[in-house]
Design an enzyme around this catalytic site. Structure first.
Site, PDB file in Angstrom:
ATOM      1  N   LEU A  42       0.884  -1.162   0.000  1.00 24.62           N
ATOM      2  CA  LEU A  42       0.000   0.000   0.000  1.00 24.62           C
ATOM      3  C   LEU A  42       0.916   1.205   0.000  1.00 24.62           C
ATOM      4  CD1 LEU A  42      -2.939  -0.376   2.576  1.00 24.62           C
ATOM      5  CD2 LEU A  42      -3.097  -0.109   0.110  1.00 24.62           C
ATOM      6  N   ASP A  43       0.624   2.167  -0.830  1.00 22.76           N
ATOM      7  CA  ASP A  43       1.460   3.362  -0.911  1.00 22.76           C
ATOM      8  C   ASP A  43       1.514   4.092   0.430  1.00 22.76           C
ATOM      9  OD1 ASP A  43       1.957   3.016  -3.665  1.00 22.76           O
ATOM     10  OD2 ASP A  43       0.059   3.994  -4.160  1.00 22.76           O
ATOM     11  N   TRP A  44       2.529   4.899   0.589  1.00 23.80           N
ATOM     12  CA  TRP A  44       2.731   5.720   1.776  1.00 23.80           C
ATOM     13  C   TRP A  44       1.474   6.526   2.112  1.00 23.80           C
ATOM     14  CZ3 TRP A  44       2.835  11.130   2.124  1.00 23.80           C
ATOM     15  CH2 TRP A  44       3.353  11.651   3.313  1.00 23.80           C
ATOM     16  N   SER A  46      -1.645   5.845   1.314  1.00 23.10           N
ATOM     17  CA  SER A  46      -2.860   5.023   1.384  1.00 23.10           C
ATOM     18  C   SER A  46      -2.945   4.371   2.757  1.00 23.10           C
ATOM     19  CB  SER A  46      -2.838   3.953   0.292  1.00 23.10           C
ATOM     20  OG  SER A  46      -2.808   4.555  -0.986  1.00 23.10           O
TER      21      SER A  46
END
Length: 194
Positions: A42-44, A46
């Site tokens: 999961l992106d930073w 998100s």
């Protein structure tokens, strides 16, 4: 015996254990179980459900797009998407020389019950927002954000709610728990239903 962990990742946490800068939090700040790794990322910027394990075969199976396991997201977007935008997202859109696979997309009737984000999203008095539920069977880099932007409704907040049959359910933001035997069994038998 393999280890399987679910974590509710907060906004601003890198989905890795190694720290690249002192001011950024990583999984190491929350999880003290050695030798487990995230299945996908999961992106930073998100939030939401992250599965971690030391089972390399399962990690590969759940990360490889050819196996098509479902991931469900709640996405807050700028403005309210019309039926045409939702249909485009459902059928697939072109992002960076790639056409996304069909997805299940619906407009949520109300804002979901989620913890406040820190920092909060930007608020613009004259621009409404809406929440979508997207169910994908692939996980390209920043795919959800690129999909909503491609149809003209930029993502403001992104929360992964489910991975297959696993859900955030009783997890609190920033906490983790180990999977039970039924949940582990569900991971090894799930198939795409889109």
């Amino acid at each position: 015996m393999f280890k399987y962990v679910l974590f509710y990742k907060p906004y601003g946490v890198l989905c890795q254990f190694t720290q690249d800068t002192p001011e950024r939090q990583t999984l190491k700040d929350y999880i003290d179980i050695p030798n487990i790794y995230p299945v996908g990322r999961l992106d930073w910027d998100s939030e939401g459900l992250v599965l971690l394990t030391d089972n390399g075969k399962l990690q590969h199976r759940l990360s490889d797009p050819k196996f098509g396991h479902q991931r469900t997201y709640w996405v807050q977007v700028e403005r309210v998407p019309d039926a045409a935008a939702i249909e485009k997202l459902t059928k697939g859109v072109d992002i960076q020389n790639y056409r996304t696979k069909p997805a299940k997309v619906s407009l949520l009737p109300e804002e979901p019950n989620l913890p406040e984000r820190n920092p909060p999203i930007r608020f613009r008095k004259n621009v409404p927002t809406a929440w979508l539920e997207l169910v994908l069977t692939e996980g390209k880099n920043r795919q959800v954000r690129r999909m909503t932007a491609a149809v003209g409704f930029p993502t403001l907040r992104l929360v992964r709610l489910k991975i297959g049959k696993l859900t955030l359910d009783s997890l609190k933001l920033g906490t983790f728990r180990e999977l039970d035997m039924n949940e582990i069994a569900s991971l090894t038998h799930q198939k795409s239903e889109l």
